[in-house]
Scaffold this active site. Sequence first.
Site, mmCIF file in Angstrom:
data_model
loop_
_atom_site.group_PDB
_atom_site.id
_atom_site.type_symbol
_atom_site.label_atom_id
_atom_site.label_comp_id
_atom_site.label_asym_id
_atom_site.label_seq_id
_atom_site.Cartn_x
_atom_site.Cartn_y
_atom_site.Cartn_z
ATOM 1 N N LEU A 188 1.587 3.615 -8.086
ATOM 2 C CA LEU A 188 1.375 3.323 -9.507
ATOM 3 C C LEU A 188 2.700 2.920 -10.153
ATOM 4 C CD1 LEU A 188 -1.004 6.270 -10.407
ATOM 5 C CD2 LEU A 188 -1.622 3.890 -10.152
ATOM 6 N N GLU A 218 -0.922 9.836 -21.286
ATOM 7 C CA GLU A 218 -0.768 8.533 -20.667
ATOM 8 C C GLU A 218 -1.032 8.692 -19.173
ATOM 9 O OE1 GLU A 218 -0.288 5.851 -22.493
ATOM 10 O OE2 GLU A 218 -0.182 7.100 -24.298
ATOM 11 N N LEU A 219 -2.036 8.027 -18.653
ATOM 12 C CA LEU A 219 -2.483 8.243 -17.282
ATOM 13 C C LEU A 219 -1.345 8.042 -16.285
ATOM 14 C CD1 LEU A 219 -4.811 8.811 -15.340
ATOM 15 C CD2 LEU A 219 -5.285 6.357 -15.306
ATOM 16 N N ASP A 220 -1.014 9.119 -15.553
ATOM 17 C CA ASP A 220 0.003 9.095 -14.498
ATOM 18 C C ASP A 220 1.368 8.626 -14.993
ATOM 19 O OD1 ASP A 220 -1.712 10.086 -12.563
ATOM 20 O OD2 ASP A 220 -2.414 8.099 -11.988
ATOM 21 N N GLU A 221 1.662 8.871 -16.264
ATOM 22 C CA GLU A 221 2.958 8.462 -16.811
ATOM 23 C C GLU A 221 3.719 9.621 -17.442
ATOM 24 O OE1 GLU A 221 2.868 4.993 -19.254
ATOM 25 O OE2 GLU A 221 1.595 3.858 -17.885
#
Length: 276
Positions: A188, A218-221
């Site tokens: 990612l 925040e998705l995967d952040e």
Amino acid sequence: MSYILTTQCRDEIGLIAKITSLCHEHNLNIVRNNEFVDTEGKRFFMRTELTGTPSERFLSQLQASLPEGAITHLHSPTKVKVVLLATKEAHCLGGVLLKQFENAFNIDVQAVIANYPGLAPLANAFNVPFHCISHEGLSRSEHDKKVGDLISKYSPDLIGLAKYMRILSPEFVARFEDKIINIHHSFLPAFIGAKPYHQAFERGVKIIGATAHFVNNELDEGPIIVQDVTQVTHANNAESMAKIGRDIEKTVFCKALQLASEYKVFINGNKTVVFK
């Protein structure tokens, strides 16, 4: 007795002297000390291992001597309580349970919660309570509330997403703010969506890896804790990449939980300070 003192605050001159002097006044011996200054953000971070018996006045006096808004905690040597969430994959969950069995972690896994029943034998093998809360027929918010209510009964210090393949609602993230640690492959954002290892294989990548991070909306952040990589070659297909990737994910996830349970991780905005 041994303790770990964690301090974070606005940076200013003389902070280390103030903290160490107060430890001396209270007859606390410093056996290890790590500090870091974020010069851009003007933030100070310090982790101090102590022996002795702190008085009730120690933290209040420390707080009074530091800049306004300082965050200080004195952690006892008791094990950190953890609840693990999982879906179907066993490698990260099994890695943590084995580490706990070997007493290699400063954690106590209170329970495993999954949205499928298949991992029950693994949790039961290590005498860890297993709960299955199916997501079928429930909205994301409804399912998250059920899971969150069960988690709250255990009052964990940390929540580990051991390949929990569900996107968490903002309400769930807010409920357990700064307590949730996730693991994912390091592709990612280059390879978003389904079958990341197949995407990587088609692209001909030469490095694969994994990332452990705190969860935010925040998705995967979220703030990154640990990352690791290994090299692959043209001879690796998608299946062999996935196998290698699972080993890295397990190692990185375990390392992140270990660092957090030893109070070596500080969240600093969208980044972390990690003392090794």
